[in-house]
Design a protein around this motif. Structure first.
Motif, PDB file in Angstrom:
ATOM      1  N   ARG A  20    -101.830 -13.278  67.093  1.00 29.02           N
ATOM      2  CA  ARG A  20    -102.537 -12.944  65.914  1.00 29.02           C
ATOM      3  C   ARG A  20    -103.487 -14.300  65.619  1.00 29.02           C
ATOM      4  O   ARG A  20    -104.572 -13.946  65.085  1.00 29.02           O
ATOM      5  CB  ARG A  20    -101.373 -12.887  64.787  1.00 29.02           C
ATOM      6  CG  ARG A  20    -100.947 -11.363  64.835  1.00 29.02           C
ATOM      7  CD  ARG A  20    -101.811 -10.565  64.049  1.00 29.02           C
ATOM      8  NE  ARG A  20    -101.343  -9.068  63.972  1.00 29.02           N
ATOM      9  CZ  ARG A  20    -100.512  -8.542  63.040  1.00 29.02           C
ATOM     10  NH1 ARG A  20    -100.602  -9.440  61.960  1.00 29.02           N
ATOM     11  NH2 ARG A  20    -100.263  -7.301  63.135  1.00 29.02           N
ATOM     12  N   PHE A  25    -109.345 -10.519  68.193  1.00 30.07           N
ATOM     13  CA  PHE A  25    -109.621  -9.511  67.120  1.00 30.07           C
ATOM     14  C   PHE A  25    -110.367 -10.091  65.974  1.00 30.07           C
ATOM     15  O   PHE A  25    -111.408  -9.126  65.500  1.00 30.07           O
ATOM     16  CB  PHE A  25    -108.388  -8.986  66.795  1.00 30.07           C
ATOM     17  CG  PHE A  25    -108.221  -7.580  66.690  1.00 30.07           C
ATOM     18  CD1 PHE A  25    -107.482  -6.884  67.787  1.00 30.07           C
ATOM     19  CD2 PHE A  25    -108.615  -6.808  65.689  1.00 30.07           C
ATOM     20  CE1 PHE A  25    -107.567  -5.453  67.743  1.00 30.07           C
ATOM     21  CE2 PHE A  25    -108.597  -5.473  65.494  1.00 30.07           C
ATOM     22  CZ  PHE A  25    -107.739  -4.994  66.609  1.00 30.07           C
ATOM     23  N   LEU A  47    -120.196  -6.332  69.238  1.00 34.11           N
ATOM     24  CA  LEU A  47    -118.864  -6.071  69.005  1.00 34.11           C
ATOM     25  C   LEU A  47    -118.291  -4.757  69.554  1.00 34.11           C
ATOM     26  O   LEU A  47    -116.962  -4.866  70.287  1.00 34.11           O
ATOM     27  CB  LEU A  47    -118.444  -6.135  67.502  1.00 34.11           C
ATOM     28  CG  LEU A  47    -116.907  -6.518  67.124  1.00 34.11           C
ATOM     29  CD1 LEU A  47    -116.463  -7.854  67.596  1.00 34.11           C
ATOM     30  CD2 LEU A  47    -117.243  -6.434  65.728  1.00 34.11           C
ATOM     31  N   ARG A  51    -115.015  -4.272  72.197  1.00 34.23           N
ATOM     32  CA  ARG A  51    -113.950  -3.333  71.790  1.00 34.23           C
ATOM     33  C   ARG A  51    -113.766  -2.576  73.004  1.00 34.23           C
ATOM     34  O   ARG A  51    -112.729  -1.937  73.248  1.00 34.23           O
ATOM     35  CB  ARG A  51    -114.421  -2.506  70.419  1.00 34.23           C
ATOM     36  CG  ARG A  51    -114.042  -3.539  69.254  1.00 34.23           C
ATOM     37  CD  ARG A  51    -112.881  -3.513  68.706  1.00 34.23           C
ATOM     38  NE  ARG A  51    -113.049  -4.377  67.440  1.00 34.23           N
ATOM     39  CZ  ARG A  51    -112.951  -5.566  67.277  1.00 34.23           C
ATOM     40  NH1 ARG A  51    -112.641  -6.295  68.249  1.00 34.23           N
ATOM     41  NH2 ARG A  51    -113.106  -6.416  66.158  1.00 34.23           N
ATOM     42  N   THR A  52    -115.058  -1.766  73.417  1.00 37.83           N
ATOM     43  CA  THR A  52    -114.806  -1.000  74.701  1.00 37.83           C
ATOM     44  C   THR A  52    -113.922  -1.484  75.871  1.00 37.83           C
ATOM     45  O   THR A  52    -113.311  -0.850  76.490  1.00 37.83           O
ATOM     46  CB  THR A  52    -115.989  -0.470  74.966  1.00 37.83           C
ATOM     47  OG1 THR A  52    -116.963  -0.407  74.044  1.00 37.83           O
ATOM     48  CG2 THR A  52    -116.191   0.899  75.934  1.00 37.83           C
ATOM     49  N   LEU A  55    -108.872  -4.210  74.805  1.00 37.61           N
ATOM     50  CA  LEU A  55    -108.085  -3.714  73.806  1.00 37.61           C
ATOM     51  C   LEU A  55    -106.492  -4.595  73.592  1.00 37.61           C
ATOM     52  O   LEU A  55    -106.071  -4.874  74.613  1.00 37.61           O
ATOM     53  CB  LEU A  55    -107.646  -2.406  74.386  1.00 37.61           C
ATOM     54  CG  LEU A  55    -106.682  -1.734  73.377  1.00 37.61           C
ATOM     55  CD1 LEU A  55    -106.827  -1.599  71.864  1.00 37.61           C
ATOM     56  CD2 LEU A  55    -106.048  -0.189  73.573  1.00 37.61           C
ATOM     57  N   VAL A  56    -106.639  -5.027  72.502  1.00 41.37           N
ATOM     58  CA  VAL A  56    -105.516  -5.744  72.013  1.00 41.37           C
ATOM     59  C   VAL A  56    -104.358  -4.873  71.467  1.00 41.37           C
ATOM     60  O   VAL A  56    -104.514  -4.287  70.467  1.00 41.37           O
ATOM     61  CB  VAL A  56    -105.615  -6.979  71.198  1.00 41.37           C
ATOM     62  CG1 VAL A  56    -104.072  -7.606  70.825  1.00 41.37           C
ATOM     63  CG2 VAL A  56    -106.495  -7.797  71.678  1.00 41.37           C
ATOM     64  N   ASP A  58    -101.469  -4.287  69.619  1.00 41.33           N
ATOM     65  CA  ASP A  58    -100.255  -4.985  68.945  1.00 41.33           C
ATOM     66  C   ASP A  58     -99.218  -4.105  68.609  1.00 41.33           C
ATOM     67  O   ASP A  58     -99.471  -2.756  68.278  1.00 41.33           O
ATOM     68  CB  ASP A  58    -100.989  -5.735  67.731  1.00 41.33           C
ATOM     69  CG  ASP A  58    -101.463  -4.904  66.777  1.00 41.33           C
ATOM     70  OD1 ASP A  58    -101.182  -4.743  65.608  1.00 41.33           O
ATOM     71  OD2 ASP A  58    -102.582  -4.313  67.072  1.00 41.33           O
ATOM     72  N   VAL A  74    -107.347   9.473  72.154  1.00 38.55           N
ATOM     73  CA  VAL A  74    -108.367   8.610  71.641  1.00 38.55           C
ATOM     74  C   VAL A  74    -109.652   8.842  71.814  1.00 38.55           C
ATOM     75  O   VAL A  74    -110.660   8.118  71.077  1.00 38.55           O
ATOM     76  CB  VAL A  74    -107.805   7.008  71.822  1.00 38.55           C
ATOM     77  CG1 VAL A  74    -106.465   6.944  70.989  1.00 38.55           C
ATOM     78  CG2 VAL A  74    -107.476   6.707  73.469  1.00 38.55           C
ATOM     79  N   ARG A  75    -109.771   9.463  73.102  1.00 36.84           N
ATOM     80  CA  ARG A  75    -111.366   9.883  73.328  1.00 36.84           C
ATOM     81  C   ARG A  75    -111.108  11.212  73.509  1.00 36.84           C
ATOM     82  O   ARG A  75    -110.063  11.913  73.922  1.00 36.84           O
ATOM     83  CB  ARG A  75    -111.642   9.042  74.627  1.00 36.84           C
ATOM     84  CG  ARG A  75    -112.162   7.813  74.298  1.00 36.84           C
ATOM     85  CD  ARG A  75    -112.847   7.314  75.789  1.00 36.84           C
ATOM     86  NE  ARG A  75    -112.305   8.051  76.863  1.00 36.84           N
ATOM     87  CZ  ARG A  75    -110.977   7.477  77.711  1.00 36.84           C
ATOM     88  NH1 ARG A  75    -110.807   6.392  77.459  1.00 36.84           N
ATOM     89  NH2 ARG A  75    -110.750   8.083  78.952  1.00 36.84           N
ATOM     90  N   ALA A 130    -106.464   4.690  76.227  1.00 38.09           N
ATOM     91  CA  ALA A 130    -108.011   3.964  75.918  1.00 38.09           C
ATOM     92  C   ALA A 130    -108.535   3.453  76.962  1.00 38.09           C
ATOM     93  O   ALA A 130    -109.777   3.301  77.148  1.00 38.09           O
ATOM     94  CB  ALA A 130    -107.584   3.042  74.745  1.00 38.09           C
TER      95      ALA A 130
END
Lengths: 221, 283
Positions: A20, A25, A47, A51-52, A55-56, A58, A74-75, A130
């Motif tokens: 974190r 992120f 950005l 993101r693509t 992927l974090v 958490d 998600v897609r 994802a």
């Protein structure tokens, strides 16, 4: 870049606090960091591009209300087979089987009707679906039992074939499957090597992962 | 989303009585003040009638001035009484609303956690904010208005009937259409407003959870998904609001138009009555 990397850091919950703090992120985290992607600084990338590709995942990632299928899709191009594969990898098939309408069972916000372990596996399946080039999993199996954890550890590599996966955990079951493990102390890498090497070489690492040793024994038996 | 259950008619009635019963003094004072204000309001037209009578009788300016002053006085008294009626009414309303909110929280906390979690943020938020506010305005304004209007109606009809039974009957011609449209409205209103409330709850739910899960929306690039979801909910909200608006668009015009009927009828009745008496006199 087919690799499974483990990161182990001491202190319960520190794995959660740590990424974190230095999370890619937050944009301001980039500014100070020297993280690069194929030679380009992350700060120099758009950005949405970041993101693509990265992927974090958490442990607090939000589960919206909807059917399980809607949560996992998600897609738009995700089909039934892919959902099945991700659920298998996350050892979450039994969750779907137990629900009255399977994948079409509506689940409320935060999926409160599921148990903590079930939610964690749904989140893992969603992160796998994802299909980011780099998947950073934070404590992905902290809420599941040792048997399930061992199944997930075995299946994770196949599910992420051809892509990069980073796992932050102290579980020897997960770390045992990693190509390389980086042992972190006070935010710095103090040792790297395979899980077995580190176990033999570093007493600090041994002590860190040993709290899970009892579970490991149980699984072997 | 399985929201909390909706009360039936009997439960709503009982809850309303409880709400009023716990603050009887304030309710009584509000009604008394509103009643007094309404009576003061009735005096003005009557005094105006007296002026007309006096003018026809050829009375002096002094008498007229006195009556005009009395009218001004009545209006002033009505204003002051209305002010205090509203003041007491609002204080009662706010107390009732505060009690409702506290009760809501107390009862929600007493429920099993699973039931509350199943209800969802949207339902809880809508009930504790919009629904409570609706009850507040109902006890604060709608209740006194209905009671005062009812009293005024009774007084006015009695007065008109006393003047002449024919006039009284003529004044009643607006009632059938009002009765019919009210029946029509009430039969549909409850379902339509409940649907509107449910749609509001769903929209609140979507907005709240999207905000809560903003990190996840960003990480998994779910923006389009969430926007579509929100648009759907707004569409539902729009449709249900249109439905209740459609009901009101029928109800209010019919009721308003019905007010004109008795006036026309009274004028017609008055006219024909006048003609017959004139004819009789001629004979």
């Amino acid at each position: 870049m087919d690799s499974l990397t483990g990161i182990a850091a001491p202190g319960a919950g520190s794995q959660r606090a740590h990424p974190r703090r230095r999370s890619p992120f937050r944009r301001d985290a980039f500014v100070a960091s020297e993280v690069t992607w194929g030679g380009i600084a992350l700060t120099g990338m758009v950005l949405s591009e970041v993101r693509t590709r990265i992927l974090v995942a958490d442990p607090d990632s939000y589960l919206f209300a909807g059917t399980l299928r809607e949560i996992l899709r998600v897609r738009k191009d995700i089909d039934h087979r892919q959902i099945g594969a991700a659920l298998h990898a996350a050892s979450a098939g039994d969750i779907v089987d137990a629900l009255p309408e399977g994948l079409d069972t509506p689940v409320g916000a935060r999926a409160r009707t599921l148990s903590g372990g079930q939610r964690q596996r749904v989140r893992l399946a969603r992160a796998l679906l994802a299909e980011p080039e780099v998947l950073i999993l934070i404590d992905p199996t902290s809420a599941v039992d040792a048997h399930t954890e061992s199944r997930i550890a075995q299946r994770l590599r196949a599910a992420r074939a051809g892509r990069t996966t980073v796992v932050l955990a102290t579980s020897p079951l997960l770390l045992g499957y990693a190509d390389t493990v980086a042992y972190l102390r006070d935010g710095r890498v103090v040792a790297t090597g395979s899980h077995t090497e580190l176990l033999a070489r570093d007493p600090g690492y041994r002590a860190l992962v040993a709290r899970d040793a009892a579970d490991t024994e149980e699984v072997r038996r | 989303m399985t929201g909390l259950p909706v009360a039936d008619r009997a439960a709503v009635g009982q809850a309303t009585l409880d709400l009023i019963g716990r603050d009887r003094r304030a309710v009584a004072i509000t009604l008394l003040l509103h009643g007094a204000a309404a009576t003061a309001g009735l005096a003005a037209p009557w005094l105006l009638g007296r002026i007309v009578d006096l003018v026809t009788a050829g009375a002096g300016v002094a008498a007229m001035d006195r009556l005009a002053l009395a009218i001004a006085g009545c209006v002033l008294v009505q204003g002051i009484l209305t002010r205090y009626a509203r003041l007491v009414g609002h204080r009662f309303g706010e107390r009732a609303v505060a009690r409702l909110r506290e009760e809501f929280v107390r009862r929600t906390l007493a429920l099993p956690v699973s039931a509350v979690e199943r209800a969802g943020i949207g339902d809880l938020t809508t009930r504790s904010s919009i629904d409570v506010a609706t009850v507040g305005s109902t006890v604060r304004e709608v209740l006194p208005t209905v009671l005062i209007a009812g009293t005024q109606l009774f007084l006015l009809f009695a007065a008109v009937f006393l003047l002449h039974p024919m006039l009284g009957l003529a004044a009643l011609v607006g009632l059938p259409s009002i009765y019919a449209v009210t029946r029509w409205y009430l039969r549909r209103a409850s379902t339509a407003y409940l649907a509107e409330g449910a749609a509001t709850a769903e929209l609140t739910e979507t907005l709240t959870t999207t905000a809560e899960g903003a990190r996840t929306v960003e990480a998994l690039r779910l923006t389009g998904h969430r926007v579509r979801h929100g648009t759907d909910r707004i569409g539902q909200q729009w449709a249900t609001r249109r439905a209740t608006l459609a009901l009101r668009s029928v109800f209010f015009p019919v009721v308003e138009a019905s007010y004109a009927l008795p006036i026309a009828a009274v004028l017609l009745a008055g006219g024909s009555h006048d003609r017959t008496t004139m004819r009789r006199r001629r004979i």
